[in-house]
Write a protein that holds these residues in place. Structure first.
Motif, short mmCIF file in Angstrom:
data_model
loop_
_atom_site.label_atom_id
_atom_site.label_comp_id
_atom_site.label_asym_id
_atom_site.label_seq_id
_atom_site.Cartn_x
_atom_site.Cartn_y
_atom_site.Cartn_z
N TYR A 80 33.97 51.60 32.83
CA TYR A 80 34.62 50.69 33.78
C TYR A 80 36.08 50.48 33.42
O TYR A 80 36.97 50.54 34.28
N ASP A 81 36.36 50.22 32.14
CA ASP A 81 37.73 49.92 31.71
C ASP A 81 38.64 51.13 31.90
O ASP A 81 39.76 51.00 32.40
N ASP A 82 38.16 52.30 31.54
CA ASP A 82 39.01 53.48 31.65
C ASP A 82 39.30 53.83 33.10
O ASP A 82 40.43 54.18 33.46
N VAL A 108 43.50 44.80 30.60
CA VAL A 108 42.42 45.79 30.49
C VAL A 108 42.54 46.55 29.17
O VAL A 108 41.52 46.85 28.51
N GLU A 109 43.76 46.86 28.76
CA GLU A 109 43.95 47.55 27.48
C GLU A 109 43.45 46.69 26.32
O GLU A 109 42.88 47.22 25.35
N ILE A 111 41.01 44.52 26.45
CA ILE A 111 39.54 44.60 26.50
C ILE A 111 39.08 45.95 25.94
O ILE A 111 38.11 46.03 25.17
N MET A 112 39.79 47.01 26.29
CA MET A 112 39.45 48.34 25.79
C MET A 112 39.60 48.40 24.27
O MET A 112 38.72 48.90 23.55
N ASN A 297 36.65 57.74 34.98
CA ASN A 297 36.83 57.45 33.55
C ASN A 297 36.95 58.77 32.79
O ASN A 297 36.09 59.15 31.98
N LEU A 335 34.46 44.13 34.55
CA LEU A 335 35.30 43.64 33.46
C LEU A 335 35.38 42.12 33.46
O LEU A 335 35.41 41.49 32.40
#
Length: 516
Positions: A80-82, A108-109, A111-112, A297, A335
């Motif tokens: 999801y994040d990518d 988002v980065e 969270i990644m 992703n 997310l």
């Protein structure tokens, strides 16, 4: 399966229509945290410690059986994040970000980054990275164990049987986050009840009870065709064909079509666009919906821990795709619901600003309809394909109490740790009200007509406990707790109730009720 008849005492939010704004609904249990986080909702006990019904006169607690989902975790993998970050990067290159949208990529980065190194330096976490418990998840199981030790203090006071300490058994699925949850739970129980610290047996794997949805005809082959395990293996293979939409009856394809139709509803498309227009220009969203742009992703990324001692590089598998505004908003929602459980690891990152509360119920419904047909009660005519594989777990609950009824008191507790894919169907199999009502095949699951909600049925660390009491004549009674709240067995088990208004039921009557 007994008909659903458990009476909850807390209020669940209901939507006036499947995709409409939130409205009122009465079902009688204390509210889960607001936020529409579906099955990623953080755990909260549902009853105060000073309000539990005491055993009837002449009875004493003799055993506790528990099954629990693992605690709050990070993302299961880099998908999801990518995918969202790839979409955001293209929008940045196109100059298609709003002021709010420019903030999304860095969040988002973060969270990644947290997921890449999740568990690094945390005692009890074996392999850092995606899928691990967060600090919230670790605390959930530590606190759950501490409350169990307090609630059933007499069980964990160092009882003996035939001159030996009564044992606490621990079982798990064999999957990392269930293994880790079992270890954090057991360590907390030992610290909270030192008298049983030496009586907690080493944990063991039981896939038939705690990972039955993914059994293999070769790895998990069963010699005795008449055994419960053989039936569970057959049910697991049936379920896997259903989940892959390859079952002979076509139920899996039908369920998948219902989920797809929900995602394609005009209301969903409208709300997805409303979410994205706060982040991206209309022209960029138009390209996404027209198929000009598509994302997945498929990135290769490297992150290091804060101390620089652990570095991880991963490449996405390209299977998670964004091909429409609905896809993009739905992944953003993924997310949004994982972020609260990661706040200690991300330094407090929240995605609330990107997905306003008025839109969250729409995407919670998309999660819930997927889980309802994929793990929950599904349709009446589907023959219990989503729940039959929990038979070994249900049988074990009864077998364990049966040991107590026979006077075999060597075990004081059995603690089991598993996943939402097992807890959701098991809770439905038990017949808990608001968690076990299927829909007719001709209809589609909707909030307006069915009380099933992911955040209520299976929040993180969701659990079912059976407290067992026995009197001097050998009569055995059982009380059920669902997320630490006393609940009734199904209405079809009413004849087994020990006394009017009591949550204790006669074990022999429960056996008849469940056909076990």
């Amino acid at each position: 399966m007994p008909s659903p008849a458990v009476s909850f005492r807390w209020a669940l939010p209901l939507l006036a229509l499947a995709l409409a704004a939130c409205g009122g609904g009465e079902s009688g249990v204390s509210p889960a945290p607001a936020g529409d986080y579906a099955t990623k909702t953080a755990y909260q006990p549902r009853q105060s410690a000073d309000s539990y019904e005491a055993p009837p006169a002449g009875f004493a607690k003799v055993y506790a059986g528990l099954v629990a989902r693992h605690g709050t975790r990070g993302l299961s993998s880099m998908k999801y994040d990518d995918a969202v970050l790839n979409l955001w990067t293209r929008a940045q290159a196109d100059g298609a970000l709003t002021a709010l949208g420019r903030q999304l990529g860095p969040d988002v980065e973060k969270i990644m980054q947290a997921n890449f190194v999740l568990g690094w330096g945390v005692p009890g976490i074996g392999t850092p990275g995606y899928g691990n418990l967060t600090q919230v998840g670790i605390a959930e199981h530590r606190q759950l164990a501490a409350r169990l030790a307090q609630r059933d203090a007499e069980l964990f006071a160092g009882q003996t049987f035939e001159g030996r300490p009564r044992q606490v058994e621990v079982l798990h699925s064999g999957q990392d986050r269930a293994v880790d949850s079992s270890q954090f739970f057991a360590a907390s129980l030992a610290a909270s009840a030192p008298a049983v610290a030496g009586a907690i047996a080493p944990a063991a794997v039981d896939r038939f009870q705690l990972y039955p949805h993914k059994l293999s005809a070769t790895i998990d082959a069963v010699a005795d065709a008449a055994s419960v395990r053989a039936a569970v293996l057959a049910a697991s293979l049936d379920y896997q064909r259903y989940a892959a939409a390859k079952d002979a009856a076509g139920f899996g394809a039908e369920a998948a079509a219902k989920v797809a139709a929900a995602r394609a509803a005009p209301e969903v498309r409208s709300r997805a666009r409303a979410v994205l227009e706060r982040l991206f220009t209309p022209a960029f969203i138009d390209k996404l919906d027209a198929g000009t742009y598509a994302f997945s992703n498929n990135g290769t990324r490297t992150f290091a821990s804060a101390d620089g001692r652990f570095t991880s590089t991963l490449t996405g598998d390209g299977k998670t795709r964004i091909q429409s505004a609905v896809d993009a908003a739905a992944l953003l929602y993924e997310l949004y619901i994982i972020a609260p459980g990661l706040r200690q690891e991300t330094g407090g990152v929240s995605l609330d600003a990107y997905l306003p509360a008025e839109y969250a119920p729409t995407f919670a419904y998309l999660q819930d309809i997927d889980d309802f047909y994929g793990k929950g009660p599904a349709a009446s005519e589907y023959g219990g394909v989503t729940t039959r594989f929990t038979q070994a777990l249900l049988q074990d609950f009864f077998d364990e109490v049966g040991r107590i009824a026979q006077g075999r008191m060597d075990r004081v507790a059995r603690l089991r740790f598993t996943h939402a894919e097992v807890m959701i169907p098991f809770i439905a199999r038990l017949g808990l009200r608001n968690a076990s009502t299927p829909v007719p095949r001709a209809q589609t699951y909707a909030y307006a007509s069915n009380p099933w909600r992911g955040e209520d049925v299976s929040p993180m660390a969701t659990n079912v406990q059976w407290d067992v009491v026995r009197d001097g004549r050998g009569t055995v009674l059982v009380k059920m707790l669902f997320n630490e709240q006393e609940v009734d067995f199904p209405g079809t088990c009413e004849a087994a109730r020990h006394a009017g208004g009591s949550h204790y039921y006669r074990f022999d009557g429960l056996r008849r009720c469940y056909g076990l």
